[in-house]
Design a protein around this motif. Sequence first.
Motif, PDB file in Angstrom:
ATOM      1  N   TYR A 257       0.847  -1.198   0.000  1.00  7.29           N
ATOM      2  CA  TYR A 257       0.000   0.000   0.000  1.00  7.29           C
ATOM      3  C   TYR A 257       0.879   1.243   0.000  1.00  7.29           C
ATOM      4  CZ  TYR A 257       1.084  -0.458   4.989  1.00  7.29           C
ATOM      5  OH  TYR A 257       1.743  -0.606   6.177  1.00  7.29           O
ATOM      6  N   ARG A 258       0.352   2.320  -0.569  1.00  6.60           N
ATOM      7  CA  ARG A 258       1.096   3.568  -0.625  1.00  6.60           C
ATOM      8  C   ARG A 258       1.058   4.264   0.731  1.00  6.60           C
ATOM      9  NH1 ARG A 258      -1.465   6.283  -5.984  1.00  6.60           N
ATOM     10  NH2 ARG A 258      -3.323   5.969  -4.714  1.00  6.60           N
ATOM     11  N   ALA A 259       2.112   5.017   1.016  1.00  7.32           N
ATOM     12  CA  ALA A 259       2.147   5.776   2.262  1.00  7.32           C
ATOM     13  C   ALA A 259       0.931   6.695   2.325  1.00  7.32           C
ATOM     14  CB  ALA A 259       3.434   6.595   2.333  1.00  7.32           C
ATOM     15  N   GLY A 260       0.224   6.652   3.439  1.00 10.29           N
ATOM     16  CA  GLY A 260      -0.974   7.474   3.601  1.00 10.29           C
ATOM     17  C   GLY A 260      -2.265   6.741   3.312  1.00 10.29           C
ATOM     18  N   ASP A 261      -2.181   5.573   2.651  1.00 10.62           N
ATOM     19  CA  ASP A 261      -3.403   4.824   2.352  1.00 10.62           C
ATOM     20  C   ASP A 261      -3.893   4.025   3.557  1.00 10.62           C
ATOM     21  OD1 ASP A 261      -3.523   5.764  -0.183  1.00 10.62           O
ATOM     22  OD2 ASP A 261      -2.805   3.945  -1.162  1.00 10.62           O
ATOM     23  N   ALA A 262      -2.969   3.617   4.433  1.00  9.69           N
ATOM     24  CA  ALA A 262      -3.335   2.788   5.584  1.00  9.69           C
ATOM     25  C   ALA A 262      -3.418   3.629   6.856  1.00  9.69           C
ATOM     26  CB  ALA A 262      -2.326   1.653   5.769  1.00  9.69           C
ATOM     27  N   LEU A 263      -4.066   3.074   7.878  1.00 12.55           N
ATOM     28  CA  LEU A 263      -4.229   3.760   9.160  1.00 12.55           C
ATOM     29  C   LEU A 263      -3.345   3.092  10.205  1.00 12.55           C
ATOM     30  CD1 LEU A 263      -7.400   5.102  10.772  1.00 12.55           C
ATOM     31  CD2 LEU A 263      -6.035   3.473  12.086  1.00 12.55           C
ATOM     32  N   SER A 264      -2.523   3.891  10.865  1.00 17.03           N
ATOM     33  CA  SER A 264      -1.641   3.382  11.914  1.00 17.03           C
ATOM     34  C   SER A 264      -2.271   3.661  13.270  1.00 17.03           C
ATOM     35  CB  SER A 264      -0.267   4.063  11.819  1.00 17.03           C
ATOM     36  OG  SER A 264       0.564   3.666  12.894  1.00 17.03           O
ATOM     37  N   LEU A 265      -2.431   2.611  14.076  1.00 16.06           N
ATOM     38  CA  LEU A 265      -3.005   2.721  15.408  1.00 16.06           C
ATOM     39  C   LEU A 265      -1.878   2.682  16.434  1.00 16.06           C
ATOM     40  CD1 LEU A 265      -5.439   2.808  17.303  1.00 16.06           C
ATOM     41  CD2 LEU A 265      -5.599   0.311  17.090  1.00 16.06           C
ATOM     42  N   VAL A 266      -1.715   3.762  17.181  1.00 14.08           N
ATOM     43  CA  VAL A 266      -0.616   3.903  18.145  1.00 14.08           C
ATOM     44  C   VAL A 266      -1.191   3.989  19.550  1.00 14.08           C
ATOM     45  CG1 VAL A 266       1.300   5.383  18.870  1.00 14.08           C
ATOM     46  CG2 VAL A 266       0.842   5.042  16.441  1.00 14.08           C
ATOM     47  N   THR A 267      -0.527   3.344  20.498  1.00  9.23           N
ATOM     48  CA  THR A 267      -1.003   3.380  21.881  1.00  9.23           C
ATOM     49  C   THR A 267      -0.425   4.586  22.622  1.00  9.23           C
ATOM     50  OG1 THR A 267      -0.943   2.257  24.011  1.00  9.23           O
ATOM     51  CG2 THR A 267       0.855   1.769  22.512  1.00  9.23           C
ATOM     52  N   PRO A 268      -1.280   5.371  23.310  1.00  9.11           N
ATOM     53  CA  PRO A 268      -0.783   6.500  24.094  1.00  9.11           C
ATOM     54  C   PRO A 268      -0.328   6.100  25.502  1.00  9.11           C
ATOM     55  CG  PRO A 268      -3.160   6.477  24.143  1.00  9.11           C
ATOM     56  CD  PRO A 268      -2.748   5.314  23.285  1.00  9.11           C
ATOM     57  N   VAL A 269      -0.364   4.803  25.795  1.00 10.58           N
ATOM     58  CA  VAL A 269      -0.039   4.316  27.135  1.00 10.58           C
ATOM     59  C   VAL A 269       0.722   3.001  27.002  1.00 10.58           C
ATOM     60  CG1 VAL A 269      -2.194   3.030  27.329  1.00 10.58           C
ATOM     61  CG2 VAL A 269      -1.009   3.767  29.412  1.00 10.58           C
ATOM     62  N   ARG A 270       1.541   2.706  27.984  1.00  8.67           N
ATOM     63  CA  ARG A 270       2.275   1.445  27.974  1.00  8.67           C
ATOM     64  C   ARG A 270       1.306   0.289  28.228  1.00  8.67           C
ATOM     65  NH1 ARG A 270       5.054  -2.005  31.570  1.00  8.67           N
ATOM     66  NH2 ARG A 270       6.869  -2.997  30.585  1.00  8.67           N
ATOM     67  N   VAL A 271       1.433  -0.764  27.425  1.00  5.89           N
ATOM     68  CA  VAL A 271       0.609  -1.965  27.560  1.00  5.89           C
ATOM     69  C   VAL A 271       1.539  -3.114  27.937  1.00  5.89           C
ATOM     70  CG1 VAL A 271      -0.978  -3.540  26.411  1.00  5.89           C
ATOM     71  CG2 VAL A 271      -1.009  -1.111  25.831  1.00  5.89           C
ATOM     72  N   GLN A 272       1.309  -3.731  29.086  1.00  8.89           N
ATOM     73  CA  GLN A 272       2.207  -4.788  29.540  1.00  8.89           C
ATOM     74  C   GLN A 272       1.992  -6.099  28.799  1.00  8.89           C
ATOM     75  OE1 GLN A 272       1.316  -4.331  33.833  1.00  8.89           O
ATOM     76  NE2 GLN A 272       3.505  -3.984  34.112  1.00  8.89           N
ATOM     77  N   GLN A 273       0.772  -6.338  28.377  1.00  2.00           N
ATOM     78  CA  GLN A 273       0.506  -7.578  27.641  1.00  2.00           C
ATOM     79  C   GLN A 273      -0.592  -7.324  26.624  1.00  2.00           C
ATOM     80  OE1 GLN A 273      -0.779 -10.895  30.034  1.00  2.00           O
ATOM     81  NE2 GLN A 273      -0.555 -12.385  28.382  1.00  2.00           N
ATOM     82  N   ILE A 274      -0.337  -7.768  25.393  1.00  2.00           N
ATOM     83  CA  ILE A 274      -1.339  -7.648  24.334  1.00  2.00           C
ATOM     84  C   ILE A 274      -1.452  -8.989  23.624  1.00  2.00           C
ATOM     85  CG2 ILE A 274       0.408  -6.688  22.758  1.00  2.00           C
ATOM     86  CD1 ILE A 274      -1.939  -5.201  21.361  1.00  2.00           C
ATOM     87  N   SER A 275      -2.689  -9.430  23.442  1.00  4.89           N
ATOM     88  CA  SER A 275      -2.954 -10.686  22.744  1.00  4.89           C
ATOM     89  C   SER A 275      -3.845 -10.384  21.548  1.00  4.89           C
ATOM     90  CB  SER A 275      -3.645 -11.697  23.674  1.00  4.89           C
ATOM     91  OG  SER A 275      -2.854 -11.943  24.827  1.00  4.89           O
ATOM     92  N   TYR A 276      -3.311 -10.545  20.362  1.00  2.00           N
ATOM     93  CA  TYR A 276      -4.088 -10.280  19.152  1.00  2.00           C
ATOM     94  C   TYR A 276      -5.014 -11.465  18.869  1.00  2.00           C
ATOM     95  CZ  TYR A 276      -0.801  -6.476  18.253  1.00  2.00           C
ATOM     96  OH  TYR A 276      -0.051  -5.335  18.345  1.00  2.00           O
TER      97      TYR A 276
END
Length: 338
Positions: free
Chosen positions: A53-72
């Motif tokens: 995909y071209r730069a700008g076509d996708a959406l980047s989701l960023v966390t504003p807080v530290r997450v100790q554990q993430i399970s996708y």
Amino acid sequence: MYCLVILLSALFVPAAPAQTLDIADLGRLELRYRQVAASDEYPGRPLAARAWYRAGDALSLVTPVRVQQISYLPVPGDAVREGEVIARLDGPEIHHFITEFKVLEQRLAVAEQRFNNNRSLYQRQAIDEGRWIEISEAYYALQLEHEHMRHFRELLSEAAAGDNSLLLRAPHSGLLQYRQDAPGLERGQEVAVIIPPKSLRLRVSIPLAQRQALSSLAFADCKLPVASVSGIADDYFVSAWSAPLAGTCALLPGERLMVTPWFAARAYRTPASAVMQWNGGPAVLVKHGDTLEVVPVQILSAAQTDYYVRCDADLADRSVLSSSVSAVQGILIGLGGE
């Protein structure tokens, strides 16, 4: 004696090869012809491509807080719908974020009330400009911080009763992309990328000299028009992007493959067997009634047993000799024939 030398030299000067030949003079040679097809484009050599995909076509989701554990929950590349749960977040800091956001909402409400109250005082010049700037800056800073956190907070929801996890939902529909190199995420780290539908395209690097004529990219039974060509060179190449991949032309994000570039130009498709060397360059023998005429061409590319050629003359729907070409060439330059 001098005149005799000139005369003898003239006798031994080779005659220029003929440009036309009567078909009747070819005797028993097997002569077959093929009609030339005109085309508005021609294929080039295969290029390495990638579905991306071209730069700008996708959406980047960023966390504003530290997450100790993430399970996708979905695997990378899965299609997700807006609002669908994509991950489970655990750890005390993510719960502190919820409390912090509630406090921020209260601080913003107080700052907004203070801003509105003092605005009327400033308009009446009851407070000085420096004081008003201080109040305004504090309010706008809180407003920006709240907006930054609000977008992430709206994606979070409580898990089932007795479960201390928070569920993270997709902000948009698309293909989910992420890398999980560690159990958790640091503040400001990218959680995932959402690639919207119809954002995947073919990306190729094309030589500078061919960038303006590039018209489409083909693979398997798919032929996609070129949507954009970069105006910035990377050494001797530029990047080009196709129209979106969809339907039967869909590929996986990051998939690599070889594609055929097509270039916009007037060209003629003729059998490779019809092309011979003449006066240092390629040429074909075009049938004119009862004669054959040598017509110079420029080879653009090859396709199976054919050539795409450029020619100053109009070869569309003309018949060219496709058999015994070498024998006819020999007769033209005076080597004899059958």
